[in-house]
Design a protein around this motif. Structure first.
Motif, mmCIF file in Angstrom:
data_model
loop_
_atom_site.group_PDB
_atom_site.id
_atom_site.type_symbol
_atom_site.label_atom_id
_atom_site.label_comp_id
_atom_site.label_asym_id
_atom_site.label_seq_id
_atom_site.Cartn_x
_atom_site.Cartn_y
_atom_site.Cartn_z
ATOM 1 N N ASP A 2 3.457 -1.172 -1.869
ATOM 2 C CA ASP A 2 2.214 -0.399 -1.842
ATOM 3 C C ASP A 2 1.824 -0.133 -0.381
ATOM 4 O O ASP A 2 0.857 -0.682 0.128
ATOM 5 C CB ASP A 2 1.112 -1.167 -2.559
ATOM 6 N N VAL A 3 2.611 0.711 0.267
ATOM 7 C CA VAL A 3 2.367 1.039 1.670
ATOM 8 C C VAL A 3 1.910 2.483 1.756
ATOM 9 O O VAL A 3 2.510 3.374 1.158
ATOM 10 C CB VAL A 3 3.648 0.841 2.524
ATOM 11 N N ARG A 4 0.827 2.707 2.467
ATOM 12 C CA ARG A 4 0.314 4.059 2.673
ATOM 13 C C ARG A 4 0.424 4.389 4.151
ATOM 14 O O ARG A 4 -0.039 3.640 4.996
ATOM 15 C CB ARG A 4 -1.162 4.150 2.262
ATOM 16 N N LEU A 5 1.027 5.512 4.428
ATOM 17 C CA LEU A 5 1.180 5.958 5.811
ATOM 18 C C LEU A 5 0.441 7.271 5.997
ATOM 19 O O LEU A 5 0.444 8.122 5.116
ATOM 20 C CB LEU A 5 2.661 6.152 6.154
ATOM 21 N N LEU A 6 -0.178 7.419 7.143
ATOM 22 C CA LEU A 6 -0.851 8.660 7.506
ATOM 23 C C LEU A 6 -0.022 9.308 8.608
ATOM 24 O O LEU A 6 0.249 8.688 9.639
ATOM 25 C CB LEU A 6 -2.274 8.372 8.003
ATOM 26 N N LEU A 7 0.409 10.547 8.369
ATOM 27 C CA LEU A 7 1.229 11.277 9.338
ATOM 28 C C LEU A 7 0.392 12.386 9.937
ATOM 29 O O LEU A 7 -0.180 13.209 9.210
ATOM 30 C CB LEU A 7 2.471 11.862 8.650
ATOM 31 N N ARG A 8 0.312 12.399 11.249
ATOM 32 C CA ARG A 8 -0.383 13.481 11.955
ATOM 33 C C ARG A 8 0.643 14.185 12.842
ATOM 34 O O ARG A 8 1.335 13.542 13.615
ATOM 35 C CB ARG A 8 -1.509 12.921 12.825
ATOM 36 N N ARG A 33 -6.942 1.338 2.995
ATOM 37 C CA ARG A 33 -7.038 1.817 1.604
ATOM 38 C C ARG A 33 -7.435 0.671 0.665
ATOM 39 O O ARG A 33 -8.255 0.848 -0.221
ATOM 40 C CB ARG A 33 -5.711 2.416 1.123
ATOM 41 N N HIS A 34 -6.833 -0.501 0.885
ATOM 42 C CA HIS A 34 -7.173 -1.657 0.052
ATOM 43 C C HIS A 34 -8.640 -2.039 0.233
ATOM 44 O O HIS A 34 -9.329 -2.347 -0.738
ATOM 45 C CB HIS A 34 -6.273 -2.849 0.375
#
Length: 168
Positions: A2-8, A33-34
């Protein structure tokens, strides 16, 4: 996982010799997010916990308004329920304030504490609730407990929360 990555991605300036290139920044936002999900659930739960006693109070206030002066038993029962729900709301509010203080980093006030006395105090505060729920509370501990460094008010709140949950 459960990994969330933000790409800019940001293109380099037009005037740059590498105008067809892009700078990318990847940030792991899983923990954020958690936390956001935890707080959303927390707000939903606390809202429900606050609305339940408020609805009971409102219902019994309406009942009191409808009771004739001769219906003393109805008045008394409604009064007892309102008092119980007000204590419940007070406890919830106290817990919210305590949580706020804990999150803001208020330091513990550690002092030599007799845990036996703290437990006795917590039990005495909940004995009436236990009786209403037909639960028997008793304390079994050695006669002399050593004093331990603790924040008396916070550890008492821990015992009250544990006992309150067990009674319910």
């Amino acid at each position: 996982a459960d990994v969330r990555l933000l790409l800019r991605a940001v293109p380099l300036a037009e005037s740059s010799p590498a105008k067809d290139k892009v700078i990318c920044i990847v940030t792991d936002v899983s923990e954020r997010r958690h936390q956001e999900e935890f707080y959303r659930n927390f707000i939903q739960n606390i809202s429900h916990e606050l609305l339940t006693p408020l609805a009971a109070i409102a219902g019994h206030v309406a009942n009191i308004k409808e009771c004739s002066i001769e219906e003393v038993d109805g008045w008394r029962r409604s009064q007892e329920i309102i008092e119980h729900e007000v204590r419940r709301l007070t406890g919830l509010t106290s817990n919210l304030l305590l949580l706020s203080r804990l999150e803001s980093g208020v330091p513990l006030r550690l002092e030599p504490t007799n845990i036996g006395v703290v437990v006795e105090t917590a039990v005495s505060e909940l004995i009436r609730l236990a009786q209403v729920k037909a639960v028997k509370l008793s304390i079994q501990s050695p006669s002399r407990l050593p004093r331990i460094p603790a924040d008396r008010d916070r550890i008492k709140q821990v015992f009250i929360n544990l006992l309150d949950n067990a009674i319910k």
